[in-house]
Design a protein around this motif. Structure first.
Motif, short mmCIF file in Angstrom:
data_model
loop_
_atom_site.label_atom_id
_atom_site.label_comp_id
_atom_site.label_asym_id
_atom_site.label_seq_id
_atom_site.Cartn_x
_atom_site.Cartn_y
_atom_site.Cartn_z
N ILE A 132 -29.65 -21.62 -46.61
CA ILE A 132 -28.73 -21.07 -46.79
C ILE A 132 -27.70 -21.41 -47.86
CG2 ILE A 132 -26.36 -20.38 -45.33
CD1 ILE A 132 -28.17 -20.43 -42.84
N ASP A 133 -27.10 -20.60 -48.42
CA ASP A 133 -26.18 -20.92 -49.59
C ASP A 133 -24.54 -21.05 -49.16
OD1 ASP A 133 -25.07 -21.88 -52.10
OD2 ASP A 133 -25.40 -20.12 -53.02
N MET A 134 -24.02 -19.76 -49.03
CA MET A 134 -22.72 -19.74 -48.98
C MET A 134 -22.39 -18.93 -47.63
SD MET A 134 -21.57 -18.47 -52.70
CE MET A 134 -19.97 -18.32 -52.50
N THR A 188 -10.92 -6.59 -30.01
CA THR A 188 -12.33 -6.51 -29.33
C THR A 188 -13.08 -7.81 -29.12
OG1 THR A 188 -13.34 -6.78 -31.75
CG2 THR A 188 -12.75 -4.70 -30.80
N GLY A 189 -12.48 -9.08 -29.66
CA GLY A 189 -12.99 -10.51 -29.30
C GLY A 189 -14.44 -10.53 -30.12
N LEU A 190 -14.52 -9.65 -31.14
CA LEU A 190 -15.68 -9.73 -32.11
C LEU A 190 -15.52 -10.16 -33.37
CD1 LEU A 190 -17.44 -6.62 -30.96
CD2 LEU A 190 -18.17 -8.69 -30.02
N THR A 191 -16.42 -10.84 -34.09
CA THR A 191 -16.19 -11.09 -35.49
C THR A 191 -17.54 -10.83 -36.30
OG1 THR A 191 -15.64 -12.93 -37.13
CG2 THR A 191 -16.93 -13.54 -34.89
N ASP A 192 -17.53 -11.00 -37.70
CA ASP A 192 -18.83 -10.67 -38.75
C ASP A 192 -18.78 -12.14 -39.03
OD1 ASP A 192 -18.50 -8.04 -37.78
OD2 ASP A 192 -17.76 -7.42 -39.88
N ILE A 193 -20.36 -12.56 -39.45
CA ILE A 193 -20.73 -13.59 -40.02
C ILE A 193 -21.61 -13.49 -41.03
CG2 ILE A 193 -21.65 -15.94 -39.74
CD1 ILE A 193 -20.84 -16.29 -37.18
N SER A 194 -21.18 -13.51 -42.38
CA SER A 194 -22.06 -13.40 -43.57
C SER A 194 -22.51 -14.59 -44.12
CB SER A 194 -21.25 -12.43 -44.60
OG SER A 194 -20.74 -11.48 -44.02
N PHE A 195 -23.71 -14.43 -44.70
CA PHE A 195 -24.17 -15.78 -45.49
C PHE A 195 -24.92 -15.31 -46.60
CE2 PHE A 195 -28.50 -15.95 -43.66
CZ PHE A 195 -28.28 -15.40 -42.28
N GLU A 229 -16.42 -11.51 -52.86
CA GLU A 229 -16.90 -11.22 -51.64
C GLU A 229 -16.90 -12.60 -50.73
OE1 GLU A 229 -20.34 -8.67 -51.48
OE2 GLU A 229 -19.27 -7.44 -53.07
N MET A 230 -17.37 -13.53 -51.35
CA MET A 230 -17.69 -15.01 -50.99
C MET A 230 -17.09 -15.98 -51.81
SD MET A 230 -21.31 -14.56 -49.37
CE MET A 230 -21.49 -15.02 -47.70
N ILE A 231 -16.71 -17.26 -51.28
CA ILE A 231 -16.31 -18.29 -52.14
C ILE A 231 -16.70 -19.51 -51.81
CG2 ILE A 231 -14.37 -19.77 -53.02
CD1 ILE A 231 -12.70 -17.17 -52.40
N SER A 232 -17.37 -20.49 -52.85
CA SER A 232 -17.46 -21.81 -52.13
C SER A 232 -17.16 -22.76 -53.31
CB SER A 232 -19.13 -21.90 -51.90
OG SER A 232 -19.83 -22.06 -52.89
N THR A 233 -17.00 -23.84 -53.07
CA THR A 233 -16.57 -24.90 -54.16
C THR A 233 -17.26 -26.41 -53.88
OG1 THR A 233 -14.65 -25.80 -52.72
CG2 THR A 233 -14.37 -23.89 -54.44
N SER A 234 -17.44 -27.06 -54.98
CA SER A 234 -17.89 -28.53 -54.82
C SER A 234 -16.77 -29.23 -55.87
CB SER A 234 -19.31 -28.79 -55.33
OG SER A 234 -19.24 -28.71 -56.91
N SER A 260 -17.79 -21.51 -56.98
CA SER A 260 -18.92 -20.08 -57.00
C SER A 260 -17.93 -19.04 -56.25
CB SER A 260 -19.97 -20.62 -56.53
OG SER A 260 -20.65 -21.59 -57.11
N VAL A 261 -18.22 -17.90 -56.88
CA VAL A 261 -17.76 -16.38 -56.15
C VAL A 261 -19.02 -15.73 -56.17
CG1 VAL A 261 -15.39 -16.87 -56.73
CG2 VAL A 261 -16.96 -15.41 -58.29
N VAL A 262 -19.13 -14.91 -54.85
CA VAL A 262 -20.01 -13.61 -55.08
C VAL A 262 -19.39 -12.55 -55.29
CG1 VAL A 262 -21.48 -12.31 -53.32
CG2 VAL A 262 -21.76 -14.73 -53.48
N THR A 263 -19.81 -11.68 -56.12
CA THR A 263 -19.51 -10.20 -56.32
C THR A 263 -20.48 -9.35 -56.30
OG1 THR A 263 -19.95 -10.43 -58.76
CG2 THR A 263 -17.98 -11.45 -58.34
N ARG A 264 -20.21 -8.10 -56.63
CA ARG A 264 -21.29 -6.92 -56.42
C ARG A 264 -22.04 -7.42 -57.83
NH1 ARG A 264 -23.21 -4.69 -52.82
NH2 ARG A 264 -22.33 -6.69 -52.13
N GLU A 265 -23.45 -7.14 -57.90
CA GLU A 265 -24.46 -7.50 -58.63
C GLU A 265 -24.06 -6.58 -60.05
OE1 GLU A 265 -28.39 -7.12 -57.37
OE2 GLU A 265 -29.06 -8.05 -59.59
N ASP A 266 -23.50 -5.40 -59.98
CA ASP A 266 -23.32 -4.79 -61.15
C ASP A 266 -22.28 -4.97 -61.86
OD1 ASP A 266 -21.78 -3.35 -59.53
OD2 ASP A 266 -22.71 -1.63 -59.25
N SER A 267 -21.31 -5.85 -61.14
CA SER A 267 -19.97 -6.19 -62.21
C SER A 267 -20.10 -7.73 -62.38
CB SER A 267 -18.74 -6.03 -61.15
OG SER A 267 -19.00 -6.46 -59.78
N LEU A 268 -21.36 -8.27 -62.20
CA LEU A 268 -21.45 -9.42 -62.53
C LEU A 268 -21.34 -9.92 -63.92
CD1 LEU A 268 -22.20 -12.66 -61.31
CD2 LEU A 268 -24.60 -11.91 -61.70
#
Lengths: 437, 437
Positions: free
Chosen positions: A309-311, A321-328, A392-397, A402-410
């Protein structure tokens, strides 16, 4: 006199003509007074052709036999290269991974080098001859079986040999001029980086920069081997990868970093470059009950299916609702394994559904300087906002964002960030044909 | 349970399909309860293609590098064969000449086997697995360098391994049904020989029969390895080559000659077969002064140029002139070397001229029985006279008579002699396509 390890990939030795061209280059390095060790990959498409043959014979080739098969490729290129060099009046001898003392573990297909004992290579150098060594292959100490090192194997062979021999530099020849601040096919104004630290190069490679394999850089860092990434088509200097990146190489000593002056450039650049990666996908687990331990269970199962798994992003739970979404995010090829592992978990966890999205792109900004410069992420996010690109997503070191975007706007994102951090050169970068691997 | 060594040549493993076919045959031998070791050559034209690549790189490839290059060929075929066998549910492992313990001298390109230490092959058999071994290659003990065995190398590897392992039989698979009383392409009524002695087979091979290499038969004789030459296209028994040829194989034990009954057939055949050879040429030294020592000097010089002389004829000296002619036959390819060596000698010896004739053919009648049967040569010469064929040279051994004729009458000579010695079968021999080597 320097001890130089040179590595040539498959596209540099794709036919008899290119082998002769590379031989000329090696003979010149030798005649210039260097001790020269050459690591060579299989010719052009040889490896693919051998894999194809195996698949014609059986759908599931035993990995031990696959390694024996594939190592035939370097045997051909290395002996032809030794012949071509000898034909130029410079004595050369070729050695298999085993003969060169490349000892690995027994994990066929992706063996790791555990030791390098280059006795015969050293003897060959002592006789004033050039030693050609098969890349990508080694031998197990216990069973004397042939192994292959997997992706980036030849680069790793070269750096490992350079470490084992105490070489002054390991030159990785490729079809680009070096490491660039971004992929010149996307950012025509990308600049060649003269020098970069191991850590930055590791982040660049891990973030999608394909010019050097991650494990080769790791090996170089561990043993302090200066790596020089350069073009096999031109004589210009490429990119030096080393512990202290911002020392200027001594003029007139392009292949040696021994005895470099100690002073560093006063102002280190903040950012080394912008890497990008289209090879990832995103899985979203929709409607996960927001109770303790659920996320842990999900990633336990995904990891158990052998997926890296990356991000990870978890939405704020909807109070109603007490519900959430998890993306990776994960390598695209690992998608099926992860999806079926999660699917089997649906009853236990009680989530609503799974979504698989392979239309994502990842942009990574890398630079050791960002550690001490605040505001780098703000500037990055601002540049993307100004370009109208959604994150859409962010991770850092420490030295990467790093950020995730739509592929067609990369592509647009890479260009916007490259410009915002003032990495653009005045002219256009020179790009050569071929894949460089 | 027998220990069987099987050898398959390049034409038997020319593509993925034929590799799978051979794999099936090997799996059957294994499932029949035998321990199976397989020696395999490079696929189809691989060796020629590699030689071609080398010649594109340099006109004079160093022989050590040439050996490394060529041994890539068996690496490919042996690993593919092991994969194909494993795919049939029979475990198989492939080994290079080095891994199989084939130790040779250091004469690259035509190394001789000095020892076979098949430790890993034995271990593989002990685990109930099939061992695949690369033919044609070995390793030097002193330098650990890869060598090739030259012509007939794979056959020799097979027999040497069979000797080293104490195998019950060494099966040489080829594209004909066995050894024939004459080449079936010339004599359609040629019969397959069921059994032949090493000595007869040596004479046949030395006289042009191509189905088995001379050195392989020599090796088999020295170590008493029974050799079974048979077709890889059919299941029929071929020709057994062994010390006592005229014992009947035990019924139901086609692959084992252990524990054969001791009684021999009462009446041994006189003649085994008729071999022929178009590959020789004849040199005639014309007008040699007939004084002592001249012939010795001539053959001293020819031998010194590395040429193997076969037959020699010296005419009776003409009393009028005191001059004689000396003719000898030699491999056609050695012609230029011998001619130039002799040419340099013309002043010293004082002969008139040299004649080179490559339009000769050699017929050899071979049979252990001729030792005890007088009149064989008379019958041979009579048959040739009746067919109107002129004899130019004659040589004999204990179990062979050879004659040289014009090349264009050679086929007719072979047929006439084959018939005269009652070797003709009732039907026509079955011949398969391909070259068998």
């Amino acid at each position: 006199m320097a001890l130089v390890v040179q590595k040539y990939g498959g596209s540099s030795v794709s036919d008899a003509e290119s082998i002769k061209r590379v031989a000329k280059r090696i003979a010149e390095a030798k005649r210039a007074g260097n001790d020269v060790v050459v690591v060579v990959s299989a010719m052009g498409d040889t490896t693919d052709e051998l894999i194809d043959l195996a698949q014609q014979v059986t759908p599931l080739p035993p990995q031990r036999e696959m390694d024996i098969l594939l190592t035939a490729g370097e045997r051909i290129s290395m002996s032809l290269l030794a012949m071509a060099i000898t034909n130029l009046g410079v004595k050369a001898k070729s050695f298999t991974g085993q003969q060169a003392g490349v000892i690995t573990d027994a994990v066929h297909g992706k063996a790791r080098i555990v030791d390098v004992v280059p006795t015969r290579v050293r003897e060959t150098l002592d006789k004033g001859q050039v030693a050609i060594v098969a890349g990508f292959q080694g031998v197990t100490q216990s069973t004397n079986d042939v192994t292959t090192l997997g992706r980036g194997g030849s680069d790793t062979t070269a750096v490992a040999l350079a470490a084992g021999l105490g070489a002054d530099v390991c030159e990785i020849y490729t079809d680009v001029d070096g490491v660039f601040t971004a992929d010149p096919r996307i950012v025509p104004s990308a600049r060649k980086i003269d020098s970069i630290t191991y850590e930055e190069m590791l982040e660049m490679a891990a973030s999608g920069a394909k010019v050097l394999a991650l494990r080769c850089v790791e090996y170089g860092r561990r043993y302090g081997v200066p790596i020089h990434v350069r073009s096999s088509f031109s004589g210009t200097e490429g990119t030096f990868v080393r512990a202290d990146a911002y020392t200027a190489p001594r003029p007139g000593s392009p292949t040696s970093t021994a005895d470099l002056p100690e002073e560093t450039v006063m102002e280190d650049p903040i950012i080394s470059g912008v890497a990008h990666d289209r090879s990832e996908a995103k899985i979203t687990v929709v409607g996960v009950p927001d109770v303790p331990g659920t996320a842990a269970r999900i990633f336990e199962v995904v990891a158990g299916s052998g997926v890296n798994i990356d991000m990870i992003v978890q939405n704020v739970s909807a109070a109603r609702t007490g519900l959430t979404d998890i993306s990776f995010s994960l390598p695209e090829g690992d998608g099926p394994a992860a999806m079926s592992a999660l699917s089997a978990l649906q009853a236990e966890i009680g989530f609503d559904s799974l979504q698989f999205d392979d239309q994502i792109g990842k942009l990574s900004l890398v630079g050791a300087g960002m550690k001490s410069h605040p505001g780098v992420s703000a500037k990055l996010f601002g540049a993307l906002r100004d370009a109208g690109i959604n994150i859409e997503m962010i991770s850092t070191s420490e030295i990467r964002i790093s950020v995730v975007t739509r592929e067609d706007s990369l592509d647009e994102a890479v260009r916007a960030v490259h410009t915002a951090f003032e990495l653009d050169a005045d002219g256009e970068a020179v790009v050569y044909a071929g894949t460089g691997r």
